[in-house]
Write a protein that holds these residues in place. Structure first.
Motif, PDB file in Angstrom:
ATOM      1  N   VAL A  93       0.257  -1.242   0.386  1.00 37.72           N
ATOM      2  CA  VAL A  93      -0.230   0.238   0.432  1.00 37.72           C
ATOM      3  C   VAL A  93       1.457   1.440  -0.283  1.00 37.72           C
ATOM      4  O   VAL A  93       1.890   0.833   0.147  1.00 37.72           O
ATOM      5  CB  VAL A  93      -0.672  -0.395   1.322  1.00 37.72           C
ATOM      6  CG1 VAL A  93      -2.256  -0.824   1.156  1.00 37.72           C
ATOM      7  CG2 VAL A  93      -0.196  -0.028   2.525  1.00 37.72           C
ATOM      8  N   PHE A 118     -10.909  -2.549   0.561  1.00 40.10           N
ATOM      9  CA  PHE A 118     -10.767  -1.851  -0.160  1.00 40.10           C
ATOM     10  C   PHE A 118     -11.585  -1.235  -1.028  1.00 40.10           C
ATOM     11  O   PHE A 118     -12.734  -2.218  -0.872  1.00 40.10           O
ATOM     12  CB  PHE A 118      -9.320  -1.996  -1.190  1.00 40.10           C
ATOM     13  CG  PHE A 118      -8.564  -2.445  -0.530  1.00 40.10           C
ATOM     14  CD1 PHE A 118      -7.732  -1.275  -0.059  1.00 40.10           C
ATOM     15  CD2 PHE A 118      -7.805  -3.650   0.011  1.00 40.10           C
ATOM     16  CE1 PHE A 118      -6.286  -1.110   0.568  1.00 40.10           C
ATOM     17  CE2 PHE A 118      -6.583  -3.692   0.925  1.00 40.10           C
ATOM     18  CZ  PHE A 118      -5.744  -2.602   0.292  1.00 40.10           C
ATOM     19  N   ASN A 128      -8.234   1.781   1.065  1.00 44.36           N
ATOM     20  CA  ASN A 128      -8.549   0.986   2.417  1.00 44.36           C
ATOM     21  C   ASN A 128      -9.547   1.899   3.774  1.00 44.36           C
ATOM     22  O   ASN A 128      -9.586   3.013   3.372  1.00 44.36           O
ATOM     23  CB  ASN A 128      -8.280  -0.050   3.261  1.00 44.36           C
ATOM     24  CG  ASN A 128      -7.221   0.537   3.650  1.00 44.36           C
ATOM     25  OD1 ASN A 128      -6.563   1.264   4.203  1.00 44.36           O
ATOM     26  ND2 ASN A 128      -6.010  -0.271   4.026  1.00 44.36           N
ATOM     27  N   TYR A 133      -3.399   2.948  -0.471  1.00 41.41           N
ATOM     28  CA  TYR A 133      -3.999   3.165  -1.429  1.00 41.41           C
ATOM     29  C   TYR A 133      -3.208   1.775  -1.564  1.00 41.41           C
ATOM     30  O   TYR A 133      -1.954   1.945  -1.596  1.00 41.41           O
ATOM     31  CB  TYR A 133      -3.975   3.342  -2.194  1.00 41.41           C
ATOM     32  CG  TYR A 133      -4.386   5.104  -1.324  1.00 41.41           C
ATOM     33  CD1 TYR A 133      -4.903   5.863  -2.610  1.00 41.41           C
ATOM     34  CD2 TYR A 133      -4.159   6.206  -0.604  1.00 41.41           C
ATOM     35  CE1 TYR A 133      -5.830   6.953  -2.008  1.00 41.41           C
ATOM     36  CE2 TYR A 133      -4.443   7.418  -0.721  1.00 41.41           C
ATOM     37  CZ  TYR A 133      -6.113   7.609  -1.483  1.00 41.41           C
ATOM     38  OH  TYR A 133      -6.626   8.659  -0.627  1.00 41.41           O
ATOM     39  N   LEU A 134      -4.095   0.546  -2.265  1.00 40.33           N
ATOM     40  CA  LEU A 134      -3.810  -0.387  -2.742  1.00 40.33           C
ATOM     41  C   LEU A 134      -3.030  -0.602  -4.140  1.00 40.33           C
ATOM     42  O   LEU A 134      -3.084  -0.027  -4.633  1.00 40.33           O
ATOM     43  CB  LEU A 134      -4.503  -1.315  -2.773  1.00 40.33           C
ATOM     44  CG  LEU A 134      -4.317  -2.778  -3.647  1.00 40.33           C
ATOM     45  CD1 LEU A 134      -3.885  -3.307  -2.190  1.00 40.33           C
ATOM     46  CD2 LEU A 134      -6.221  -3.503  -3.903  1.00 40.33           C
TER      47      LEU A 134
END
Length: 463
Positions: A93, A118, A128, A133-134
């Protein structure tokens, strides 16, 4: 050891148990936090002096012992972009640090988490519940190939996917040994089951014209069998309905259409819905399918090409019809009809993104208004040689340290779609530890009290 030394040791005991109490408090407070890993307390003694005969008590330290490798229970989620890791691994992430021109600005340092709730934000990023941020690998939606091997933030755009012209047709079927066509019941010879000289022109591939005239369509329908239908697409995505029919064109069997010997069939597609008179209504694909007495194509035909397949004036170009290995057969079928096993084509119309979800193989899948589902990105899972040496961050994230080693792509854990990993905290266990810690703390205070009383007695010795 002096009385003051005993008091000092007791004070370190108070500090150590206070630290353990803090860990227990943190665990209980986060018992409902997604992906949270509890912190255990590891007590360690420090010796000031010790021999085989003498020992001087020192102090005690309380160190945090992490449980990053302990799996939390998985629970079902109703959000299609929620995911959990079953087994080893972490999501990669990024952290947003600012906003510039109404767009997020990211810290380029990679972080790691097990928190998989997410959802898509207004910029198309998967973020999430803690604001991380993925990251993953982008995928070419047309070819399905990953673009590079360096993970980056996954951003889903609302771009249209352009139409793809049909180029191949996967088609497998079983033809009956005795076709029950309209004329079959009245047949007295095999010729009445086949395309013969009663047609205005010869529709077969045996030196014929390769098409059925519109004026002979009913005769053709009476002596052929439906072979399925499918929608194909031209270069700009216009749908074209292609209807298929099979007809026996040659038979060396022992009479009455019993199909005991070599038989040859042709495949036709309807080229026009409005043709009249001598105009072509059904076109022959131009391939003989000959079967031996065992119902196997001889020679085997794995594929054939339909040249300039045209329906109602729309030209789809050359279409490759894939049959696979002996997937056009002629085994006994009491129904007397064509049994289509598989009929699929590779084209599609243009479409807009309608929704996204995560699959169990760890891919972000987009569903489009044309009904097409395409892989858009692949979620990256990483592992560490020393998981419990990671540094904890806010929001259930971790940072790599020198002791943990660098992240290694290719963790063995499996992504579970529409699920979340719960906290690995056991409330009952935490309350048990709370009781023990409370008793240890209370007992340690008695040492301080007793040491204080002894000091007072010592001071009173001069009186």
């Amino acid at each position: 050891m002096t009385i003051f030394g005993a008091m000092t040791t007791a004070v370190t005991g108070l500090k150590a148990n206070s630290k353990a109490l803090g860990h227990i408090s943190d665990n209980i407070a986060n018992s409902q936090t997604i992906g949270f890993k509890r912190t255990e307390t590891n007590f360690k003694d420090l010796v000031t002096f010790s021999t085989s005969r003498n020992h001087a008590p020192g102090t005690v330290l309380a160190e945090a012992r992490f449980t990053n490798t302990v799996q939390g229970a998985l629970e079902a989620a109703q959000v299609p972009t929620h995911m959990a890791i079953n087994g080893d691994g972490y999501f990669m992430v990024s952290e947003r640090v600012a906003t510039l021109d109404n767009r997020p600005v990211f810290n380029e340092i990679d972080y790691y988490t097990r928190r998989g709730d997410f959802e898509v934000d207004r910029f198309g990023y998967l973020v999430n519940g803690s604001g991380y941020y993925l990251q993953g690998l982008a995928i070419n939606p047309v070819t399905g190939n990953k673009l590079g091997d360096v993970p980056d933030r996954i951003q889903i755009t609302n771009d249209f996917i352009s139409a793809k012209q049909t180029t191949t047709l996967d088609y497998t079927a079983n033809l009956p040994s005795f076709p029950k066509t309209v004329t079959a019941d009245a047949a007295v010879a095999n010729s009445e089951l086949m395309l013969d000289a009663t047609f205005t022109n010869n529709p077969t591939t045996f030196g014929g014209d390769g098409f059925v005239q519109a004026q002979d369509e009913q005769l053709f329908l009476d002596r052929s069998l439906a072979g399925g239908a499918i929608t194909m697409y031209d270069s700009i995505g216009n749908p074209v309905n292609v209807e298929l029919r099979w007809s026996k064109v040659n038979n060396t069997a022992n009479g009455a259409g019993q199909g005991a010997g070599s038989e040859t069939w042709n495949l036709f597609y309807r080229t026009s819905t409005t043709a009249t008179g001598a105009a072509a209504k059904w076109n022959n694909v131009g391939q003989n399918y000959t079967f031996n007495s065992s119902g196997v194509a001889t020679p085997p035909i794995t594929s054939t090409t339909v040249t300039n397949l045209t329906v109602d004036g729309i030209n789809l170009g050359n279409i490759t019809v894939n049959h696979g290995s002996n997937q056009i057969s002629q085994f006994a079928d009491s129904n007397g009809s064509v049994s289509v096993k598989d009929i699929e084509q590779d084209g599609f119309a243009s479409g807009a993104l309608a929704s996204i979800a995560v699959s169990d193989n760890g891919r972000v899948v987009g569903t489009y208004t044309n009904g097409k589902q395409l892989d858009l990105a692949e979620v990256t899972l990483v592992k560490f040689n020393a998981d419990n040496k990671l540094r904890k961050l806010d929001g259930g994230a971790w940072a790599a340290t020198q002791d943990s080693g660098e992240a290694i792509q290719g963790a063995s854990g499996q992504i579970v779609a529409e699920a979340r990993e719960t906290s690995n905290v056991d409330i009952a266990d935490e309350f048990s530890k709370l009781i023990v810690t409370q008793q240890a703390y209370s007992a340690t205070t008695r040492i301080v009290t007793t040491s204080d009383e002894l000091v007072q007695e010592t001071l009173n010795m001069k009186r």
